[in-house]
Scaffold this motif. Sequence first.
Motif, PDB file in Angstrom:
ATOM      1  N   MET A   1     -12.567  -3.451  19.688  1.00 50.03           N
ATOM      2  CA  MET A   1     -11.764  -2.552  19.360  1.00 50.03           C
ATOM      3  C   MET A   1     -12.089  -1.694  18.096  1.00 50.03           C
ATOM      4  N   VAL A   2     -11.777  -0.243  17.953  1.00 47.58           N
ATOM      5  CA  VAL A   2     -12.026   0.474  16.831  1.00 47.58           C
ATOM      6  C   VAL A   2     -11.193   0.006  15.770  1.00 47.58           C
ATOM      7  N   PRO A   3     -11.556  -0.338  14.324  1.00 49.42           N
ATOM      8  CA  PRO A   3     -10.498  -0.719  13.369  1.00 49.42           C
ATOM      9  C   PRO A   3      -9.807   0.681  13.147  1.00 49.42           C
ATOM     10  N   HIS A   4      -8.461   0.204  12.791  1.00 51.54           N
ATOM     11  CA  HIS A   4      -7.602   1.508  12.509  1.00 51.54           C
ATOM     12  C   HIS A   4      -7.903   1.689  11.009  1.00 51.54           C
ATOM     13  N   ALA A   5      -7.808   3.004  10.676  1.00 50.30           N
ATOM     14  CA  ALA A   5      -7.929   3.390   9.223  1.00 50.30           C
ATOM     15  C   ALA A   5      -6.255   3.787   9.031  1.00 50.30           C
ATOM     16  N   CYS A   6      -6.135   3.405   7.843  1.00 50.06           N
ATOM     17  CA  CYS A   6      -4.593   3.791   7.316  1.00 50.06           C
ATOM     18  C   CYS A   6      -4.721   4.639   6.176  1.00 50.06           C
ATOM     19  N   ALA A   7      -4.105   5.673   6.020  1.00 45.71           N
ATOM     20  CA  ALA A   7      -3.929   6.592   4.753  1.00 45.71           C
ATOM     21  C   ALA A   7      -2.714   5.840   4.021  1.00 45.71           C
ATOM     22  N   VAL A   8      -2.850   5.833   2.711  1.00 47.31           N
ATOM     23  CA  VAL A   8      -2.010   5.568   1.505  1.00 47.31           C
ATOM     24  C   VAL A   8      -1.304   6.606   1.172  1.00 47.31           C
ATOM     25  N   LEU A   9       0.328   6.784   1.269  1.00 47.36           N
ATOM     26  CA  LEU A   9       1.016   7.769   0.635  1.00 47.36           C
ATOM     27  C   LEU A   9       1.095   7.586  -0.818  1.00 47.36           C
ATOM     28  N   ARG A  10       0.280   8.685  -1.357  1.00 50.04           N
ATOM     29  CA  ARG A  10       0.306   8.574  -2.853  1.00 50.04           C
ATOM     30  C   ARG A  10       0.605  10.116  -3.273  1.00 50.04           C
ATOM     31  N   ASP A  11       1.449  10.586  -2.843  1.00 48.77           N
ATOM     32  CA  ASP A  11       2.138  11.774  -3.239  1.00 48.77           C
ATOM     33  C   ASP A  11       2.978  12.077  -4.346  1.00 48.77           C
ATOM     34  N   GLU A  12       2.612  12.071  -5.552  1.00 48.96           N
ATOM     35  CA  GLU A  12       3.640  12.051  -6.681  1.00 48.96           C
ATOM     36  C   GLU A  12       4.687  12.960  -6.590  1.00 48.96           C
ATOM     37  N   ALA A  13       4.811  14.312  -5.866  1.00 49.13           N
ATOM     38  CA  ALA A  13       5.618  14.835  -5.579  1.00 49.13           C
ATOM     39  C   ALA A  13       6.583  14.292  -4.844  1.00 49.13           C
ATOM     40  N   VAL A  14       6.280  13.605  -3.881  1.00 46.95           N
ATOM     41  CA  VAL A  14       7.190  12.755  -2.864  1.00 46.95           C
ATOM     42  C   VAL A  14       7.851  11.631  -3.535  1.00 46.95           C
ATOM     43  N   VAL A  15       7.033  10.685  -4.502  1.00 52.24           N
ATOM     44  CA  VAL A  15       7.785   9.603  -4.756  1.00 52.24           C
ATOM     45  C   VAL A  15       8.548   9.993  -6.108  1.00 52.24           C
ATOM     46  N   ARG A  16       8.617  11.149  -6.428  1.00 52.23           N
ATOM     47  CA  ARG A  16       9.672  11.553  -7.749  1.00 52.23           C
ATOM     48  C   ARG A  16      10.635  12.539  -7.149  1.00 52.23           C
ATOM     49  N   ASP A  17      10.541  12.792  -6.003  1.00 54.76           N
ATOM     50  CA  ASP A  17      11.642  13.507  -5.059  1.00 54.76           C
ATOM     51  C   ASP A  17      12.789  12.623  -4.907  1.00 54.76           C
ATOM     52  N   GLU A  18      13.964  12.967  -5.700  1.00 53.14           N
ATOM     53  CA  GLU A  18      15.303  12.144  -5.517  1.00 53.14           C
ATOM     54  C   GLU A  18      15.799  12.313  -4.018  1.00 53.14           C
ATOM     55  N   GLU A  74       3.469   5.165  -2.775  1.00 52.28           N
ATOM     56  CA  GLU A  74       3.068   4.798  -4.151  1.00 52.28           C
ATOM     57  C   GLU A  74       2.686   5.779  -5.019  1.00 52.28           C
ATOM     58  N   ASP A  75       2.970   5.532  -6.330  1.00 52.85           N
ATOM     59  CA  ASP A  75       2.549   6.583  -7.252  1.00 52.85           C
ATOM     60  C   ASP A  75       1.175   6.023  -7.925  1.00 52.85           C
ATOM     61  N   ALA A  76       0.597   6.967  -8.778  1.00 53.67           N
ATOM     62  CA  ALA A  76      -0.646   6.604  -9.337  1.00 53.67           C
ATOM     63  C   ALA A  76      -0.861   5.355  -9.841  1.00 53.67           C
TER      64      ALA A  76
END
Length: 437
Positions: A1-18, A74-76
Amino acid sequence: MVPHACAVLRDEAVVRDEAVVERVLAPSEQRFVRHGTYTGRSVSVTGPLDRAAVKAAFAALQRAFPVVTCRIGEDASGTGYLLRPGDALVGASVTEGDVESIGLPAQQLDPATQLAYLDVVAGAGRWRVTLFAHHSVADAGHCVDMLSRWWGWYTDIVESAPINVVPQDYPQSLEWHAARRGIVRGAVSGFEEVTGAPPPEAAAAGEPRPSSMARPRRIRLDQAVTARIVELGRHRGVSVNGLVTAALLRAYASETSDAAGDSVRLRCLYPVDLRSRLDPRVAPAAGTNMAGLASFAADVDPSGDVIELAQQISGRLHHDLSEGIVQQSVLHFPDFYGPNRIHSLAEHVAITNTGAVPLFRTPADLELTDYEIVYLSAHPRQSTGSAAVVTFPVYTFHGMLTVGLLGGADADRLLAAVREELTALSDEVINEETAAR
């Protein structure tokens, strides 16, 4: 089975958007962000599979528990945020395959997409259903409750009965529930006896590795042996948790002691579900990770009295609960977990006893034959945690005590020692009854 690659959501604009962020995750929840840890409950089934009902029941679960459709960003600095649901939901996956194995699921698990997935693998007259829930928003109690609800809805759909779906509020953290009850951080963490040398400087998160699955090796005791261990606890006035913990520590000590068989200094850490121990109690869907931590340290003699050791373990837990130490232990987590930790819990023996698995309601033509606990890291990165030397997941399914094992130099030998210790515990009842005649 091919290992899954998973992106980490690190968009500062997103995590600061109320408008997008529900809340920042608490320390008890942050522990599981770095690796993208999902806890899984996997059930083996014999009988016919209704694929449409599988998908419809999971859709009902997503409506009932909207937190599982949320995301984590996640943030920075690596701080995790609970984000509201995205534009599209991922439904249940049903594929053909090997029902004996538990590999990476057919669809990629991604915290940036959603926080629970259902993976079903079908064979000839048999199938396996695995519910994965992100550990930041669901502990054992919440995950098992969701699986139980899914089975109930699956059964109703198969039997053409109406289903009732009541959406739950987003669950809150243990820290939130503690604050609502006036629990404050005390001078004592409860981990003093198991705290080791100061940790090394925390490593940067780095790039995530491919997804990985951890399926513990395990042993299962039959119903008769399990029942005798429970009876021994009742007869001797000691908890089953104390008895099993003592047996596991003795087994580990027997495999790590020197040739002379001298006692071994062991440090043990284990979670304690606080849902029923808080006033008012917390419903399964109302809390994320509702486990405080309890600890025990002792010089364990493999030839010593197992009942005496079990009484010491149970006595320590009773004291720490009655004094409120376990209840406030979560408020010390930042000192022991994450990049800002100042203490180390490394090299401890971890025991996670989740108790008896409830009876799931199923169609009459189905039989649930097995139950396993697995863990999946969606995007594992270099750890900042305090690694256990071994971890023992413990639970009871269909009246059979099961002990799993993660880690350890020789898993086969250690599990054999565990079986020997637990069997000896069950023999204590027979020996005492014989002596009384």
